[in-house]
Design a protein around this motif. Structure first.
Motif, PDB file in Angstrom:
ATOM      1  N   SER A  66       0.878   7.328  -5.906  1.00  0.00           N
ATOM      2  CA  SER A  66      -0.468   8.269  -6.299  1.00  0.00           C
ATOM      3  C   SER A  66      -0.169   9.641  -5.822  1.00  0.00           C
ATOM      4  O   SER A  66      -0.995  10.283  -6.362  1.00  0.00           O
ATOM      5  N   LEU A  99       1.966   2.182  -3.539  1.00  0.00           N
ATOM      6  CA  LEU A  99       1.011   2.532  -4.362  1.00  0.00           C
ATOM      7  C   LEU A  99       0.737   3.949  -3.927  1.00  0.00           C
ATOM      8  O   LEU A  99       0.366   4.637  -4.657  1.00  0.00           O
ATOM      9  N   LEU A 100       0.666   4.107  -2.489  1.00  0.00           N
ATOM     10  CA  LEU A 100       0.658   5.385  -1.996  1.00  0.00           C
ATOM     11  C   LEU A 100       1.471   6.530  -2.503  1.00  0.00           C
ATOM     12  O   LEU A 100       1.101   7.783  -2.812  1.00  0.00           O
ATOM     13  N   ARG A 101       2.777   6.019  -2.576  1.00  0.00           N
ATOM     14  CA  ARG A 101       3.904   7.076  -3.128  1.00  0.00           C
ATOM     15  C   ARG A 101       3.753   7.366  -4.481  1.00  0.00           C
ATOM     16  O   ARG A 101       3.781   8.513  -4.738  1.00  0.00           O
ATOM     17  N   ILE A 158      -0.760  12.185   3.890  1.00  0.00           N
ATOM     18  CA  ILE A 158       0.168  11.336   3.152  1.00  0.00           C
ATOM     19  C   ILE A 158       1.542  11.718   3.447  1.00  0.00           C
ATOM     20  O   ILE A 158       2.361  10.625   3.727  1.00  0.00           O
ATOM     21  N   SER A 198      -6.758   8.992  -2.994  1.00  0.00           N
ATOM     22  CA  SER A 198      -5.801   9.381  -3.879  1.00  0.00           C
ATOM     23  C   SER A 198      -6.185   8.789  -5.620  1.00  0.00           C
ATOM     24  O   SER A 198      -5.815   9.273  -6.279  1.00  0.00           O
ATOM     25  N   ILE A 199      -7.337   7.774  -5.460  1.00  0.00           N
ATOM     26  CA  ILE A 199      -7.479   7.510  -6.814  1.00  0.00           C
ATOM     27  C   ILE A 199      -8.857   8.179  -7.453  1.00  0.00           C
ATOM     28  O   ILE A 199      -9.219   7.926  -8.469  1.00  0.00           O
ATOM     29  N   PHE A 204       4.354   9.234   5.565  1.00  0.00           N
ATOM     30  CA  PHE A 204       5.729   8.813   4.978  1.00  0.00           C
ATOM     31  C   PHE A 204       6.822   9.268   5.866  1.00  0.00           C
ATOM     32  O   PHE A 204       7.690   8.506   6.260  1.00  0.00           O
ATOM     33  N   LEU A 216      -5.657  16.495  -4.145  1.00  0.00           N
ATOM     34  CA  LEU A 216      -5.434  16.032  -2.972  1.00  0.00           C
ATOM     35  C   LEU A 216      -4.949  17.170  -1.983  1.00  0.00           C
ATOM     36  O   LEU A 216      -5.360  17.047  -0.664  1.00  0.00           O
ATOM     37  N   ARG A 263       0.770  -1.374  -0.042  1.00  0.00           N
ATOM     38  CA  ARG A 263       0.012   0.131  -0.083  1.00  0.00           C
ATOM     39  C   ARG A 263       1.038   1.144  -0.046  1.00  0.00           C
ATOM     40  O   ARG A 263       0.525   2.201  -0.594  1.00  0.00           O
ATOM     41  N   LYS A 264       2.187   1.138   0.710  1.00  0.00           N
ATOM     42  CA  LYS A 264       2.657   2.158   0.846  1.00  0.00           C
ATOM     43  C   LYS A 264       3.419   2.591  -0.743  1.00  0.00           C
ATOM     44  O   LYS A 264       3.688   3.572  -1.088  1.00  0.00           O
ATOM     45  N   LEU A 311      -6.424   6.615   2.608  1.00  0.00           N
ATOM     46  CA  LEU A 311      -5.757   7.730   1.859  1.00  0.00           C
ATOM     47  C   LEU A 311      -5.247   7.499   0.363  1.00  0.00           C
ATOM     48  O   LEU A 311      -5.596   8.023  -0.604  1.00  0.00           O
ATOM     49  N   LEU A 312      -5.380   5.928   0.130  1.00  0.00           N
ATOM     50  CA  LEU A 312      -5.237   5.351  -1.169  1.00  0.00           C
ATOM     51  C   LEU A 312      -6.496   5.476  -1.826  1.00  0.00           C
ATOM     52  O   LEU A 312      -6.457   5.952  -3.067  1.00  0.00           O
ATOM     53  N   ARG A 333      -3.832   3.902   5.609  1.00  0.00           N
ATOM     54  CA  ARG A 333      -3.311   3.913   4.201  1.00  0.00           C
ATOM     55  C   ARG A 333      -4.343   3.685   3.274  1.00  0.00           C
ATOM     56  O   ARG A 333      -4.348   4.266   1.978  1.00  0.00           O
ATOM     57  N   LYS A 334      -5.289   2.755   3.563  1.00  0.00           N
ATOM     58  CA  LYS A 334      -6.448   2.309   2.849  1.00  0.00           C
ATOM     59  C   LYS A 334      -7.121   3.617   2.488  1.00  0.00           C
ATOM     60  O   LYS A 334      -7.683   4.017   1.325  1.00  0.00           O
TER      61      LYS A 334
END
Lengths: 159, 159
Positions: A80, A76-78, B47, B80-81, B51, B86, A73-74, B76-77, B73-74
């Motif tokens: 995104s 993919l988040l990076r 986000i 992000s899509i 990190f 954001l 997930r990390k 935020l992900l 994280r979920k």
């Protein structure tokens, strides 16, 4: 009076016995099903797959179903929060790739996997089978599995 | 010959004793430091904070430092899509909010937290202290903590 519970004196304490038994738990007894994506799918599609399959880690395979990468997930988040269009970047640009992937096998010990997860600060390891072409992914083992093992210990369900 | 290790017959097996001890482990002994963000920061900044602080879950607080939300994280992900920018969405739009947040307290049992993490399919719980204004976040407990507890059991370091 004779105790109704049989003790065998081994020179080890109960704690030592527990520790010995825990150290013998193997990956094959506690694994989850792996979710894989092809190396050519887009980052966007990988994120959608992650939500649909409800996992925190995807394994990336080539056309021969051989492990070539890992997506957390990390990762993919990076990607995104970058400037690129997620639907046009293939996952093989952003994935962690061989030989930087930590893998494990069915016969490996759970405690060694736990150590890898903590030391490398990752959520999951792929369980692989060695083939002539490379690693074939057969399972997934995660911090969720570790949490479930801990619960089963407390429920007296494992040892 | 007398065994050099003393056994007290309690009618319980070693396994039962282990289970009883495990069930008594408390949150306060195994927690991590919480990372909080204000409810007005943007999803983008959240986000980046995730990190920089290298955590998988952020806790969202109001101006009085009272818990109002959780960001995984979920979450935020998922954001992000989406189509939105954001940097212009505040986290309070996408966070999981009270009363849908599962919390725990210092004196709670680790095994109850483990159960919550598994049943609710989440990675972390905030550890809170009750105040007149609401919940103050004092810690964080995660599947990483659970994995570490399992390792310490195998190393004979806890029980």
């Amino acid at each position: 009076a004779r105790p109704r519970v049989g003790y065998f004196y081994t020179g080890k304490t109960g704690n030592q016995l527990l520790s010995d038994k825990l150290k013998k738990l193997q990956v094959k007894e506690f694994q989850s099903i792996p979710v894989v994506v092809n190396e050519n799918v887009s980052v966007y599609d990988a994120i959608v797959t992650m939500f649909l399959e409800d996992v925190g880690t995807l394994f990336v395979v080539d056309k021969d179903s051989i492990l070539v990468g890992v997506l957390s997930r990390k990762d993919l988040l990076r990607a995104s929060i970058g400037k690129q269009e997620l639907a046009s970047i293939p996952v093989n640009i952003i994935m962690t790739r061989m030989p930087n992937i930590t893998v494990c096998r069915n016969e490996d010990f759970i405690m060694d996997v736990a150590k890898s997860l903590i030391e490398k600060q990752i959520d999951a390891l792929p369980i692989i089978r060695d083939t002539d072409k490379g690693f074939e992914v057969t399972g997934r083992i995660t911090k969720t599995n570790m949490t479930k093992i801990l619960m089963r210990l407390a429920e007296n369900d494992i040892i």
